[in-house]
Design an enzyme around this catalytic site. Sequence first.
Site, PDB file in Angstrom:
ATOM      1  N   LYS A 254       0.837  -1.201   0.000  1.00 44.74           N
ATOM      2  CA  LYS A 254       0.000   0.000   0.000  1.00 44.74           C
ATOM      3  C   LYS A 254       0.868   1.245   0.000  1.00 44.74           C
ATOM      4  O   LYS A 254       1.957   1.282   0.589  1.00 44.74           O
ATOM      5  CB  LYS A 254      -0.918   0.015   1.229  1.00 44.74           C
ATOM      6  N   GLN A 314      -0.365 -12.692  10.426  1.00 44.11           N
ATOM      7  CA  GLN A 314      -0.833 -12.539   9.056  1.00 44.11           C
ATOM      8  C   GLN A 314       0.395 -12.325   8.183  1.00 44.11           C
ATOM      9  O   GLN A 314       1.483 -12.078   8.699  1.00 44.11           O
ATOM     10  CB  GLN A 314      -1.775 -11.338   8.958  1.00 44.11           C
ATOM     11  N   ASP A 384      -2.400  -8.350  17.652  1.00 49.96           N
ATOM     12  CA  ASP A 384      -3.227  -7.678  16.659  1.00 49.96           C
ATOM     13  C   ASP A 384      -4.425  -8.551  16.278  1.00 49.96           C
ATOM     14  O   ASP A 384      -4.266  -9.712  15.889  1.00 49.96           O
ATOM     15  CB  ASP A 384      -2.372  -7.386  15.419  1.00 49.96           C
ATOM     16  N   GLU A 413      -5.810  -6.738  21.266  1.00 49.94           N
ATOM     17  CA  GLU A 413      -6.334  -5.621  20.493  1.00 49.94           C
ATOM     18  C   GLU A 413      -7.556  -6.128  19.734  1.00 49.94           C
ATOM     19  O   GLU A 413      -7.480  -6.504  18.567  1.00 49.94           O
ATOM     20  CB  GLU A 413      -5.262  -5.080  19.526  1.00 49.94           C
ATOM     21  N   LYS A 522       0.780   4.505   9.524  1.00 47.36           N
ATOM     22  CA  LYS A 522       0.784   3.097   9.131  1.00 47.36           C
ATOM     23  C   LYS A 522       1.361   2.916   7.736  1.00 47.36           C
ATOM     24  O   LYS A 522       1.852   1.834   7.402  1.00 47.36           O
ATOM     25  CB  LYS A 522      -0.646   2.542   9.153  1.00 47.36           C
ATOM     26  N   PHE A 523       1.297   3.954   6.914  1.00 49.98           N
ATOM     27  CA  PHE A 523       1.689   3.808   5.512  1.00 49.98           C
ATOM     28  C   PHE A 523       2.836   4.715   5.094  1.00 49.98           C
ATOM     29  O   PHE A 523       3.252   4.680   3.936  1.00 49.98           O
ATOM     30  CB  PHE A 523       0.476   4.096   4.611  1.00 49.98           C
TER      31      PHE A 523
END
Length: 655
Positions: A254, A314, A384, A413, A522-523
């Site tokens: 992303k 993940q 997470d 979380e 985050k990005f």
Amino acid sequence: MVGRIPIEDVTPAVSCGRHLAKAVVGEVVPVSATSYREGHDALGVNVVWQGPDGEPRPFTRLRAGEPGTDRWHGAIRPDATGRWTFAVEAWGDPYLTWWNAVTKKIDAGQGTEDLANDLAEGVEILRIAAAGVPPERRPELDAAGEALADKDRALFERVSPALGLRELLWDHPVREFVSRSATYGIWVDRKLANFSAWYEFFPRSEGAVIAADGAPVKHGTFATATERLPAVAAMGFDILYLPPVHPIGRVNRKGRNNALVAGPTDVGSPWAIGSAEGGHDTIHPELGTEEDFQTFIKAAAEVGLEVAMDLALQCAPDHPWVTAHPEWFTVRPDGQIAYAENPPKKYQDIYPINFDKDPAGIRAEVLRVVLHWVSLGVKIFRVDNPHTKPVNFWEWLIWQVKKVDPDVLFLAEAFTRPAMMHGLGKIGFTQSYTYFTWRTTAWEMRQYCEQLIEASDYMRPNFWPNTPDILHETLQHGGPPMFKLRAVLASMLTPSWGMYAGYELFEHLPRPGAEEYLDNEKFQLRPRDWSGAERAGRSLAPYLTRLNQIRRENPALHWLRNLRFHDVDNGALLCWSKRDPETGNTVLVICTFDSAHQQWGNTTLDMPALGFDWHERFTVRDQLTGATYDWGQHNAVLLDPYLEPAHIFTVHRQA
């Protein structure tokens, strides 16, 4: 099956004892049970408890609660980490039965002849009791027995020594018809599991440099992030939480502001874990090496910070697991591996793991990864989205890890349905994120906190006013007073709270149409001018420092079970107190939920909850301003959010 004497509704007992209740070292753990018996004979109730070493702890007797309830209450205080067990015993108390009968008969005017049998029975009871008291106290029982048997003495002289043994025989009773409940468990953590202040930052942003258009010029490292540690510690935080520090995938990476296509220099989301450089057991090469990470952990410890690591199970599409274990993932009808979705949100850069495909293999690999980081000094994991993985997997993993190191803590979380959040707490998660962010009125907050108190045997809440994912509209539009009041609520209502970096700089600009930050860290890299903001007086850091200092100085704020709410006649205000029964330390807080207007209110305080009788006066000292006031049950309060959105009072008895 009911014992000779019934014992019911023992607490703490999570899911009828199927799961362990929670406590920390030194915590006073309330123990209660319902017990009753036939007739009018006296009943005794005690708790039998032992620690991880298997050694029995001191005899602890419970006291009767409200008359007519048959509820018994007491407390134990574990002094070591690990699994503790307890059971409740109920029994007949012949001495107390005798004491009650004799005093009632004497009060009714009965004489020596009427009490002949009672006197003889008392001699026998004291003879039996002598075997259970400390040797140095036995002469008292012998003398009392001789007095009861001496027919030459007046009635009062015969019974007085025996009646005076009530305190001794409370601690060392004669017990008959002893019945025992089932055995229940309590997991006892180190103190940081219950009382902690968390701070989250992205190490890649600390020391980073970006161009005018936001493009990264220089990536932060563990070495540059180390420079930020003293300032975080100086604000009074004791846990530093890092988002994932692993290699970030390049496939479907992303771009800035969650753009579907990344530019050639975009750094991607740390939660898209894994690339050719490695996976969950590897450090992102631009952050440094594994040795650099360990150096960072040691530097944090030197200033009083413990590092918490993110555990996000993940994978990016180019994670090594995708190639080595394709069977761990879900394949769609078109033959492609399914990426993560939370409709309408799509996460094309993340592949969820399917825990029903090769459960044994997945479990073994995840345990290996977690223990790898534990061996490097990580003792806290922020997990997470645990609610998207099987609950029994987490139960297995947590207790496997605690077998190796019982000091390891896990923060869940999970912003999801209450049953799932509570279930994760029951099966072993140390702490839990909460709905705090979305409780924006005094009534909602009071109701929610009262629900959390009811669940405090197994779920420890951690209040966060912001996260990288969550920028609530109250912070978007409420201005600096809203940042202050939400910090007061988070830090004073619960023993554990946390915040994401940038909160102290009043960062509040949202990505249009989303409850998250514009230019989300985050990005992309997001370096901040911390010192410049403080020099210009545009930092909340001094206020946060004072809040954490107040927390540390007042033991009443170290617990959740002692939270009590008081009435105030203005719905924009919330009033609550916490009292530490051992030290008498009491904190009383009144906070506004209105960041734009002055609010008046009149309190009606629950005086016994503050340690006073209803008519008494006391002194309150504001820990934010230093002002002192003379207060009683009813008090008028004015809060101006542009001055101080809250009173944080310590309560003092007047001379």
